[in-house]
Design a protein around this motif. Sequence first.
Motif, PDB file in Angstrom:
ATOM      1  N   LEU A   1      14.254  -5.886 -76.814  1.00 46.62           N
ATOM      2  CA  LEU A   1      14.155  -6.355 -75.435  1.00 46.62           C
ATOM      3  C   LEU A   1      15.367  -7.195 -75.063  1.00 46.62           C
ATOM      4  N   HIS A   2      15.755  -8.109 -75.973  1.00 40.80           N
ATOM      5  CA  HIS A   2      16.907  -8.959 -75.706  1.00 40.80           C
ATOM      6  C   HIS A   2      18.190  -8.150 -75.612  1.00 40.80           C
ATOM      7  N   SER A   3      18.322  -7.184 -76.492  1.00 38.06           N
ATOM      8  CA  SER A   3      19.512  -6.336 -76.460  1.00 38.06           C
ATOM      9  C   SER A   3      19.598  -5.580 -75.139  1.00 38.06           C
ATOM     10  N   LYS A   4      18.476  -5.057 -74.686  1.00 38.38           N
ATOM     11  CA  LYS A   4      18.431  -4.318 -73.421  1.00 38.38           C
ATOM     12  C   LYS A   4      18.762  -5.247 -72.254  1.00 38.38           C
ATOM     13  N   LEU A   5      18.229  -6.478 -72.296  1.00 42.12           N
ATOM     14  CA  LEU A   5      18.480  -7.439 -71.231  1.00 42.12           C
ATOM     15  C   LEU A   5      19.948  -7.853 -71.211  1.00 42.12           C
ATOM     16  N   TYR A   6      20.513  -8.062 -72.394  1.00 43.63           N
ATOM     17  CA  TYR A   6      21.926  -8.431 -72.499  1.00 43.63           C
ATOM     18  C   TYR A   6      22.799  -7.362 -71.846  1.00 43.63           C
ATOM     19  N   GLU A   7      22.532  -6.109 -72.184  1.00 44.37           N
ATOM     20  CA  GLU A   7      23.325  -5.011 -71.634  1.00 44.37           C
ATOM     21  C   GLU A   7      23.160  -4.915 -70.119  1.00 44.37           C
ATOM     22  N   ALA A   8      21.943  -5.163 -69.641  1.00 44.67           N
ATOM     23  CA  ALA A   8      21.695  -5.088 -68.203  1.00 44.67           C
ATOM     24  C   ALA A   8      22.454  -6.184 -67.456  1.00 44.67           C
ATOM     25  N   ILE A   9      22.485  -7.382 -68.040  1.00 43.81           N
ATOM     26  CA  ILE A   9      23.210  -8.492 -67.415  1.00 43.81           C
ATOM     27  C   ILE A   9      24.700  -8.200 -67.368  1.00 43.81           C
ATOM     28  N   MET A  10      25.243  -7.704 -68.463  1.00 43.09           N
ATOM     29  CA  MET A  10      26.670  -7.435 -68.510  1.00 43.09           C
ATOM     30  C   MET A  10      27.061  -6.303 -67.564  1.00 43.09           C
ATOM     31  N   ARG A  11      26.140  -5.364 -67.341  1.00 41.27           N
ATOM     32  CA  ARG A  11      26.409  -4.256 -66.395  1.00 41.27           C
ATOM     33  C   ARG A  11      26.057  -4.657 -64.972  1.00 41.27           C
ATOM     34  N   GLU A  12      25.405  -5.801 -64.826  1.00 38.68           N
ATOM     35  CA  GLU A  12      24.869  -6.256 -63.543  1.00 38.68           C
ATOM     36  C   GLU A  12      23.916  -5.211 -62.957  1.00 38.68           C
ATOM     37  N   ASP A  13      23.065  -4.705 -63.848  1.00 44.51           N
ATOM     38  CA  ASP A  13      22.043  -3.723 -63.459  1.00 44.51           C
ATOM     39  C   ASP A  13      20.770  -4.481 -63.094  1.00 44.51           C
ATOM     40  N   CYS A  14      20.661  -4.853 -61.825  1.00 37.79           N
ATOM     41  CA  CYS A  14      19.552  -5.715 -61.388  1.00 37.79           C
ATOM     42  C   CYS A  14      18.203  -5.002 -61.425  1.00 37.79           C
ATOM     43  N   THR A  15      18.200  -3.683 -61.481  1.00 35.10           N
ATOM     44  CA  THR A  15      16.932  -2.951 -61.544  1.00 35.10           C
ATOM     45  C   THR A  15      16.281  -3.103 -62.911  1.00 35.10           C
ATOM     46  N   THR A  16      17.061  -3.471 -63.904  1.00 36.03           N
ATOM     47  CA  THR A  16      16.556  -3.600 -65.276  1.00 36.03           C
ATOM     48  C   THR A  16      16.298  -5.045 -65.668  1.00 36.03           C
ATOM     49  N   ILE A  17      16.953  -5.977 -64.976  1.00 36.45           N
ATOM     50  CA  ILE A  17      16.833  -7.389 -65.337  1.00 36.45           C
ATOM     51  C   ILE A  17      15.456  -7.920 -64.949  1.00 36.45           C
ATOM     52  N   GLU A  18      14.775  -8.493 -65.923  1.00 41.74           N
ATOM     53  CA  GLU A  18      13.476  -9.106 -65.677  1.00 41.74           C
ATOM     54  C   GLU A  18      13.461 -10.486 -66.327  1.00 41.74           C
ATOM     55  N   PRO A  19      12.716 -11.414 -65.758  1.00 45.64           N
ATOM     56  CA  PRO A  19      12.670 -12.759 -66.335  1.00 45.64           C
ATOM     57  C   PRO A  19      11.966 -12.774 -67.686  1.00 45.64           C
TER      58      PRO A  19
ATOM     59  N   TYR B   1      29.651 -15.321 -68.420  1.00 41.30           N
ATOM     60  CA  TYR B   1      30.511 -14.172 -68.165  1.00 41.30           C
ATOM     61  C   TYR B   1      30.698 -13.903 -66.682  1.00 41.30           C
ATOM     62  N   HIS B   2      30.204 -14.848 -65.852  1.00 46.68           N
ATOM     63  CA  HIS B   2      30.475 -14.820 -64.407  1.00 46.68           C
ATOM     64  C   HIS B   2      30.027 -13.511 -63.752  1.00 46.68           C
ATOM     65  N   LYS B   3      28.800 -13.124 -64.080  1.00 47.45           N
ATOM     66  CA  LYS B   3      28.201 -11.926 -63.498  1.00 47.45           C
ATOM     67  C   LYS B   3      27.355 -12.354 -62.300  1.00 47.45           C
ATOM     68  N   ALA B   4      27.949 -12.282 -61.130  1.00 52.38           N
ATOM     69  CA  ALA B   4      27.341 -12.847 -59.935  1.00 52.38           C
ATOM     70  C   ALA B   4      26.013 -12.191 -59.575  1.00 52.38           C
ATOM     71  N   GLN B   5      25.959 -10.874 -59.575  1.00 54.13           N
ATOM     72  CA  GLN B   5      24.730 -10.186 -59.179  1.00 54.13           C
ATOM     73  C   GLN B   5      23.604 -10.441 -60.177  1.00 54.13           C
ATOM     74  N   SER B   6      23.942 -10.458 -61.460  1.00 57.07           N
ATOM     75  CA  SER B   6      22.928 -10.754 -62.478  1.00 57.07           C
ATOM     76  C   SER B   6      22.414 -12.182 -62.331  1.00 57.07           C
ATOM     77  N   LEU B   7      23.322 -13.104 -62.084  1.00 57.99           N
ATOM     78  CA  LEU B   7      22.931 -14.498 -61.916  1.00 57.99           C
ATOM     79  C   LEU B   7      22.005 -14.660 -60.715  1.00 57.99           C
ATOM     80  N   LEU B   8      22.357 -14.029 -59.622  1.00 57.60           N
ATOM     81  CA  LEU B   8      21.537 -14.117 -58.416  1.00 57.60           C
ATOM     82  C   LEU B   8      20.164 -13.506 -58.645  1.00 57.60           C
TER      83      LEU B   8
END
Length: 391
Positions: free
Chosen positions: A28-46, A59-66
């Motif tokens: 799960l963490h690996s998948k989340l890490y990859e999603a954040i780095m790709r800024e794939d907001c459809t996959t990012i979950e809290p 890593y200054h990923k604006a969309q992932s941070l938002l």
Amino acid sequence: MGNITRKGSRDLVVDSAKSLEDGPSAALHSKLYEAIMREDCTTIEPTESIIPIHLAAKYHKAQSLLCLLRHGADPEVRDTTGLTTLNLMLLHWPVTSTTWAKPGNRTHRILTDIQNSSITCLRILCAHGAQVNAQGEISNKRSPLHLAIAYGCYPVLSILTQNGADVNAINEASMTPLHMAANMLNKEMMETLIAYGANVNCAVSSTGNTPLKLAVCTASSKAGRLLGAGVSCIRLLLTHGAKVNAQDYKGQTAIHEACFGGREAIINLLLEFEANVNILTRNGESPIYMYLQRSFNVRDTALLARLLYHTYPLRMTNNRGILPAGIMLPEFRLLRDTLIKQSQKPLSLQGICKRNIRNIYGEKYKQHLKQFLPVTIWNSVYCCYDLAYTS
């Protein structure tokens, strides 16, 4: 999160697999890490982990941070060293300068995009309630402004101050951001801090050093263009009200520091702003005494004469009767003997009056004074040095 990289090491820290525990959550963490780095907001979950928002900030990923903030991530959650999301972002601020590349080429565009992405992330954090005055690091309590200056994040200063950052906050060494910027001779940062209300006369509680004293100390060790930049920083402080004769806890002033450094440009600037060359330290050391401590300075007899021009009484020893080290070399025997005799011989009443006029009105107002004094008197006051001191 693994180890936090410091400025100068800007490789991505792909250490999530090492820092996470083995088990069902690893995937799960690996998948989340990859999603954040790709800024794939459809996959990012809290998640309950603090890693996602810290990764996005580092890593200054604006969309992932938002996306994470909108899902309820807490920007104030701290890592094991006490760093918040904002602290981590500043510690990992990208070292990029568009002056490295020709404007308009691919490298220039990439650097610009990296910088813009970092600024966007900072604005997002501030808009979502990040504490811009929260001190981080368990053993080194610096505010975000202190971190921004330490890591050269000039673009963030105005953003932080606009969002309520305290420009006069102190760190573990009782230094304000302006102390740090002055010590680094970073004029852009100094200008921003002063514009937002930084106290130019704040003294470090342990030493009594002001931003001016620190700037003079650093600039005195520079030469060439770096010296010119230092002089510009010193002038900035003086024109914004820095007290030129402020004394630290040893009784030293900026002119003491400048005289020891022997840089003519700095000494002349301080004299222009009415530095007092007759102030003594707690040990009874005058600025002339500090100047004569170094043999390199003693050889510059023109600058020595200029200082003597403003000095009275001439004190050749400190409170313990010790002469300056620099003038004790055999090659300076004649000069040393001359100066000692002059220090023991009072000036004439006329000479004292001339010195008082020079010290009261200084270099800054001497042309103004010329309008009111007879030409012969003005010339006798300002147009000659007491070269007999150095003969």
